[in-house]
Scaffold this motif. Structure first.
Motif, PDB file in Angstrom:
ATOM      1  N   THR A 152      50.148  36.611  31.100  1.00  0.00           N
ATOM      2  CA  THR A 152      49.569  36.269  32.153  1.00  0.00           C
ATOM      3  C   THR A 152      49.656  37.458  33.474  1.00  0.00           C
ATOM      4  N   LEU A 153      48.350  37.268  33.868  1.00  0.00           N
ATOM      5  CA  LEU A 153      48.225  38.437  35.250  1.00  0.00           C
ATOM      6  C   LEU A 153      48.282  37.584  36.314  1.00  0.00           C
ATOM      7  N   ASP A 154      49.051  36.394  36.134  1.00  0.00           N
ATOM      8  CA  ASP A 154      48.638  35.204  37.318  1.00  0.00           C
ATOM      9  C   ASP A 154      49.992  35.725  38.121  1.00  0.00           C
ATOM     10  N   PHE A 155      49.494  36.006  39.624  1.00  0.00           N
ATOM     11  CA  PHE A 155      50.653  36.223  40.475  1.00  0.00           C
ATOM     12  C   PHE A 155      51.670  35.170  40.683  1.00  0.00           C
ATOM     13  N   TYR A 210      38.427  31.753  34.435  1.00  0.00           N
ATOM     14  CA  TYR A 210      39.829  31.901  34.324  1.00  0.00           C
ATOM     15  C   TYR A 210      40.482  31.611  33.247  1.00  0.00           C
ATOM     16  N   HIS A 228      42.049  33.970  30.296  1.00  0.00           N
ATOM     17  CA  HIS A 228      43.485  33.762  29.640  1.00  0.00           C
ATOM     18  C   HIS A 228      43.508  33.706  28.313  1.00  0.00           C
ATOM     19  N   LEU A 279      39.431  38.560  35.767  1.00  0.00           N
ATOM     20  CA  LEU A 279      40.410  37.757  36.368  1.00  0.00           C
ATOM     21  C   LEU A 279      40.389  38.200  37.692  1.00  0.00           C
ATOM     22  N   PHE A 289      47.787  40.154  47.401  1.00  0.00           N
ATOM     23  CA  PHE A 289      47.003  40.087  45.905  1.00  0.00           C
ATOM     24  C   PHE A 289      45.674  41.105  46.324  1.00  0.00           C
ATOM     25  N   LYS A 299      39.799  35.756  40.928  1.00  0.00           N
ATOM     26  CA  LYS A 299      40.826  35.288  42.189  1.00  0.00           C
ATOM     27  C   LYS A 299      40.358  35.712  43.390  1.00  0.00           C
ATOM     28  N   ARG A 339      42.694  36.851  26.373  1.00  0.00           N
ATOM     29  CA  ARG A 339      43.774  37.695  26.522  1.00  0.00           C
ATOM     30  C   ARG A 339      44.724  37.681  25.708  1.00  0.00           C
TER      31      ARG A 339
END
Lengths: 124, 359
Positions: A92-95, B149, B153, B200, B252, B204, B156
């Motif tokens: 994941t690169l999801d913060f 998104y 995912h 990504l 972010f 975001k 990746r």
């Protein structure tokens, strides 16, 4: 002993090979689901030499994901959990995931895949 | 020819007018009549009306007052004002406050009123159609973003496995065993990973939520340098952070902005340069943060300076996705930041950014 929990058999192989090369642990046990991992821990609670002192936990898994695993994990006796560390492992690169993982009391860090053994060593 | 789908409400205290209207138009439209504003409101509440015609001179509530009272609860129906004599005041009010579409004088000409109703319905329909289209587009856009998104995912995860396998090949001492093949696989995998990460980031950044949290720039810059310098240990970083004030911002986006600029400063170095340098200066005060990132790299051609922030622009000689600086600019726009760039070809580039402190 280190325990790897990941539904993806390829990643499981890669992570355990990387750890073998690093020689950070003498023994590696692998599980393809959180359920199996928890069962293993529960059945061996009385035999500390069969229990891991470190768990590498994948986040995205079917049925029981890494965060759900943690919910069950915290119900285990502290005699075990006090001696065991958990790092989550994910691509994941999801913060959101990173913050959620590192906010959890039982998780020392969220490591990115592929596992970097130098990063892992810093946690030990 | 009856266009039964057009529903017209006519409000007038004079019963004769109501009858005349009904007689004149019931073949063309679905007609509802009311002899007071209160009665009209009752009908509006139960029937989906498209066009409302109201007489100005009525006891209790005038036509304009009625239109004003429903302008928020019933904004969609097209409103037409009817009055027996030229009443400039009513007219001015109608235009300024009542959201009135047309003004018609009594006695009306059937043809004139019929055309007005027809046009009013078209205006009503255009308004509703536009709103539906916007809602539809927002939904599609949202779906597209979610698709980007999830696909990134999904893509990746196996890619990261490939990168892990290359890592193992290195540990087994086989990396150079097959000529250039393993190094080539590594380069391609890293490039693909870079594209996915940029996608990504772009996704975001498109979301509008801004999380304002406290930012320690020393830690942030050190972390980012650590991450991006990993691929190139030959660059010397000088980092000066002067942060006497507490800073709150969108972590972010700031991370995305600085990360892209730092990685560019490393990437666009001169190959033969022995002393590769990147200077990062950060100055924080109560109002904003000013960050300057300069390198002694290859620099940017003057004629390219204007284009570097556009999507998919890349210079011929360099690899890259053409997304990095575009994302930087987009992210800065979302947090009201500014960016300036100056560059001398062969001497290096300096980016200066300013981001407001939202504490």
């Amino acid at each position: 002993m280190v325990m790897l929990v990941d539904d993806n058999i390829i990643d499981l192989t890669i992570s355990s090979k990387l750890i073998q090369f690093s020689k950070l642990f003498d023994e590696i046990i692998v599980f393809q689901s959180g359920d199996e991992a928890l069962n293993y821990i529960k059945t061996n609670l009385k035999q500390p030499n069969l229990l891991p002192r470190f768990i590498l936990l994948d986040i995205q898994m079917p049925e029981m994901d890494g965060f759900e695993f943690l919910n069950y994990y915290k119900k285990l006796p502290t005699s075990f959990t006090d001696k065991c560390q958990i790092a989550m492992l994910s691509s994941t690169l999801d913060f959101g995931d990173i913050n959620k993982a590192e906010a959890n009391h039982y998780v020392v860090k969220l490591l990115r895949k592929p596992l970097s053994t130098t990063e892992l060593q810093k946690l030990l | 020819m009856k266009n039964s789908s057009v529903r017209v409400l006519y409000i007038d205290d004079e019963e004769n007018n109501l009858h005349a209207f009904k007689a004149g138009f019931r073949r063309q439209y679905e007609i509802y009549t009311a002899n007071s504003a209160a009665e009209g409101l009752k009908l509006l509440q139960s029937i989906d009306i498209h066009v409302i015609i109201a007489d100005q001179k009525m006891p209790n509530t005038t036509g304009v007052e009625f239109f004003q009272s429903i302008s928020e609860t019933y904004p969609d129906p097209c409103k037409i004002l009817l009055t027996g004599y030229t009443d400039i005041e009513a007219l001015t009010n109608a235009i300024n406050h009542g959201d009135v579409y047309r003004y018609i004088q009594k006695p009306w000409q059937d043809l004139d009123l019929s055309n007005t109703i027809k046009n009013a319905y078209d205006a009503y329909k255009a308004k509703v159609d536009l709103r539906n289209k916007i809602a539809e587009l927002e939904k599609t856009n949202d779906e597209l973003n979610r698709f980007i998104y999830s696909i990134s995912h999904e893509l990746r995860a196996p890619l990261v496995s490939v990168i892990g396998i290359v890592e193992l090949v290195k540990m087994e001492g086989l990396f150079n065993s097959s000529g250039e093949y393993w190094p080539l696989i590594e380069i391609c995998s890293n490039k693909l990973d870079y594209y996915i990460q940029k996608t990504l980031q772009y996704y975001k950044n498109n979301k509008n939520v801004a999380d304002h949290i406290q930012i320690d720039f020393k830690r942030l810059v050190d972390d980012l340098v650590e991450i991006y310098a990993y691929s190139d240990r030959n660059t010397n970083f000088t980092v000066n952070v002067n942060q006497p004030s507490v800073f709150y911002g969108d972590l972010f986006r700031i991370e995305v902005i600085l990360g892209n600029l730092i990685s560019n400063a490393i990437k666009y170095q001169k190959e033969q340069e022995l002393d590769k340098k990147v200077n990062i200066d950060v100055n924080v005060n109560d109002n904003n943060v000013e960050i300057s990132i300069s390198d002694n790299g290859i620099g940017i051609l003057n004629e390219h300076l204007e284009k570097i922030f556009t999507q998919f622009f890349k210079s011929k000689a360099q690899e890259g996705s053409g997304l990095g600086l575009f994302i930087v600019k987009e992210a800065l726009n979302k947090i009201n930041g500014r960016i300036k760039v100056s560059s001398h070809i062969n001497f290096g580039t300096t980016f200066k950014i300013t981001i407001p402190n939202v504490k």
